[in-house]
Write a protein that holds these residues in place. Structure first.
Motif, mmCIF file in Angstrom:
data_model
loop_
_atom_site.group_PDB
_atom_site.id
_atom_site.type_symbol
_atom_site.label_atom_id
_atom_site.label_comp_id
_atom_site.label_asym_id
_atom_site.label_seq_id
_atom_site.Cartn_x
_atom_site.Cartn_y
_atom_site.Cartn_z
ATOM 1 N N UNK A 139 0.813 -1.219 0.000
ATOM 2 C CA UNK A 139 0.000 0.000 0.000
ATOM 3 C C UNK A 139 0.844 1.266 0.000
ATOM 4 N N UNK A 140 1.913 1.277 0.783
ATOM 5 C CA UNK A 140 2.758 2.463 0.878
ATOM 6 C C UNK A 140 3.497 2.695 -0.433
ATOM 7 N N UNK A 141 4.079 1.637 -0.990
ATOM 8 C CA UNK A 141 4.808 1.748 -2.255
ATOM 9 C C UNK A 141 3.872 2.170 -3.388
ATOM 10 N N UNK A 142 2.690 1.613 -3.418
ATOM 11 C CA UNK A 142 1.731 1.936 -4.480
ATOM 12 C C UNK A 142 1.343 3.407 -4.425
ATOM 13 N N UNK A 143 1.035 3.896 -3.247
ATOM 14 C CA UNK A 143 0.660 5.298 -3.084
ATOM 15 C C UNK A 143 1.803 6.213 -3.507
ATOM 16 N N UNK A 160 -0.678 18.402 -0.207
ATOM 17 C CA UNK A 160 -1.110 19.310 0.865
ATOM 18 C C UNK A 160 -2.155 18.670 1.760
ATOM 19 N N UNK A 161 -2.939 17.752 1.188
ATOM 20 C CA UNK A 161 -3.987 17.084 1.972
ATOM 21 C C UNK A 161 -3.474 15.826 2.660
ATOM 22 N N UNK A 162 -2.205 15.446 2.397
ATOM 23 C CA UNK A 162 -1.557 14.311 3.043
ATOM 24 C C UNK A 162 -2.408 13.035 2.944
ATOM 25 N N UNK A 163 -2.642 12.521 1.731
ATOM 26 C CA UNK A 163 -3.455 11.310 1.586
ATOM 27 C C UNK A 163 -2.767 10.108 2.226
ATOM 28 N N UNK A 164 -3.555 9.255 2.843
ATOM 29 C CA UNK A 164 -2.989 8.114 3.566
ATOM 30 C C UNK A 164 -3.103 6.803 2.801
ATOM 31 N N UNK A 165 -3.874 6.787 1.714
ATOM 32 C CA UNK A 165 -4.002 5.553 0.937
ATOM 33 C C UNK A 165 -4.287 5.898 -0.519
ATOM 34 N N UNK A 166 -4.155 4.902 -1.363
ATOM 35 C CA UNK A 166 -4.281 5.084 -2.815
ATOM 36 C C UNK A 166 -5.675 5.562 -3.213
ATOM 37 N N UNK A 167 -6.705 4.963 -2.664
ATOM 38 C CA UNK A 167 -8.078 5.322 -3.023
ATOM 39 C C UNK A 167 -8.368 6.781 -2.705
ATOM 40 N N UNK A 168 -7.941 7.228 -1.528
ATOM 41 C CA UNK A 168 -8.131 8.626 -1.138
ATOM 42 C C UNK A 168 -7.357 9.553 -2.065
ATOM 43 N N UNK A 169 -6.133 9.161 -2.414
ATOM 44 C CA UNK A 169 -5.307 9.986 -3.298
ATOM 45 C C UNK A 169 -5.949 10.143 -4.668
ATOM 46 N N UNK A 170 -6.516 9.059 -5.187
ATOM 47 C CA UNK A 170 -7.169 9.122 -6.508
ATOM 48 C C UNK A 170 -8.312 10.121 -6.494
ATOM 49 N N UNK A 171 -9.132 10.084 -5.462
ATOM 50 C CA UNK A 171 -10.255 11.028 -5.361
ATOM 51 C C UNK A 171 -9.755 12.467 -5.303
ATOM 52 N N UNK A 172 -8.685 12.699 -4.549
ATOM 53 C CA UNK A 172 -8.150 14.048 -4.413
ATOM 54 C C UNK A 172 -7.485 14.523 -5.712
ATOM 55 N N UNK A 173 -6.898 13.593 -6.451
ATOM 56 C CA UNK A 173 -6.271 13.949 -7.728
ATOM 57 C C UNK A 173 -7.314 14.448 -8.723
ATOM 58 N N UNK A 174 -8.440 13.777 -8.790
ATOM 59 C CA UNK A 174 -9.504 14.217 -9.696
ATOM 60 C C UNK A 174 -10.029 15.596 -9.299
ATOM 61 N N UNK A 175 -10.151 15.825 -7.990
ATOM 62 C CA UNK A 175 -10.614 17.143 -7.536
ATOM 63 C C UNK A 175 -9.593 18.220 -7.852
ATOM 64 N N UNK A 176 -8.311 17.899 -7.682
ATOM 65 C CA UNK A 176 -7.254 18.879 -7.974
ATOM 66 C C UNK A 176 -7.254 19.211 -9.466
ATOM 67 N N UNK A 177 -7.413 18.203 -10.300
ATOM 68 C CA UNK A 177 -7.447 18.444 -11.750
ATOM 69 C C UNK A 177 -8.626 19.339 -12.118
ATOM 70 N N UNK A 178 -9.790 19.069 -11.534
ATOM 71 C CA UNK A 178 -10.962 19.878 -11.846
ATOM 72 C C UNK A 178 -10.779 21.312 -11.365
ATOM 73 N N UNK A 179 -10.148 21.497 -10.220
ATOM 74 C CA UNK A 179 -9.899 22.849 -9.711
ATOM 75 C C UNK A 179 -9.018 23.638 -10.670
ATOM 76 N N UNK A 180 -7.991 23.003 -11.206
ATOM 77 C CA UNK A 180 -7.110 23.691 -12.151
ATOM 78 C C UNK A 180 -7.833 23.970 -13.469
ATOM 79 N N UNK A 181 -8.720 23.080 -13.881
ATOM 80 C CA UNK A 181 -9.520 23.336 -15.077
ATOM 81 C C UNK A 181 -10.423 24.551 -14.861
#
Length: 210
Positions: A139-143, A160-181
């Motif tokens: 899990x750590x290596x994958x994230x 900045x949001x310090x994601x603790x797992x892959x699933x959480x990081x994926x959700x935050x990545x999509x939100x970050x991309x939409x914010x920049x759009x």
């Protein structure tokens, strides 16, 4: 006893066919090959099939040139003891070679988002995970590998949001991309409005002075 076993095999084969598995006619695309095997394994797990039955059902789905290939490959196999994993090794040696798997592993280890969208990068990342289980199963290596591959501007926002797992990081990545759009769209809108205002404030050309 033998007739009873044959009857059970016939019933299993009939149940398997009702799951509508795809035939395999051969391909040069490793992802098609791997996808076909994984689709069969989903059925096998659902039906709780024994190894010998898995091999038998898979051979039934080999069509055309793949059927001819198996006729030759079968001569070097002990069908009485052939396990599913052994069959896959023989199958992959033909349709998903070691060289191809090694190349896909190298591509995954150097995977970077670049100009891809988050969805495109995520698809390639998830595919690559399948070929590098040492990372995918940690899990750590994958994230960390996922975060390292992101565009720096996206990675900065997610970190900045310090994601603790892959699933959480994926959700935050999509939100970050939409914010920049959204930011890019707003900047473009303001730029267009400023250009229009500048154009409307210009006095029409009245010709040379008298």
């Amino acid at each position: 006893m033998g007739q009873g076993l044959d009857q059970r095999l016939l019933m299993t084969n009939e149940r398997f066919r009702r799951m509508h598995p795809d035939d395999f006619h051969g391909t040069t695309d490793p992802f098609v090959t791997e996808g076909w095997i994984r689709s069969l394994e989903e059925i096998f797990r659902y039906m709780d099939m024994a190894d010998a039955v898995r091999v038998r059902c898979t051979i039934y789905l080999l069509k055309g040139d793949t059927s001819l290939w198996w006729e030759g490959a079968e001569r070097g196999a002990n069908m009485a003891t052939l396990t599913w994993e052994e069959f896959k090794r023989v199958f992959y040696d033909k349709y998903f070679t070691y060289d191809v798997r090694s190349r896909l592993k190298r591509e995954f280890m150097s995977l970077r988002q670049g100009d891809w969208s988050v969805a495109e990068f995520l698809q390639k990342f998830d595919r690559g995970c399948h070929f590098v289980p040492l990372i995918a199963n940690d899990a750590v290596e994958k994230l960390q590998h996922f975060l390292d591959g992101l565009k720096s501007i996206i990675r900065h926002d997610v970190m900045l949001s310090d994601p603790t797992d892959y699933t959480t990081a994926v959700a935050k990545v999509f939100r970050a991309e939409q914010s920049h759009k959204d930011i890019d769209w707003e900047l473009e809108r303001k730029k267009n409005r400023a250009q229009q205002a500048n154009h409307s404030n210009k006095k029409p050309y009245a010709g040379p002075p008298n």
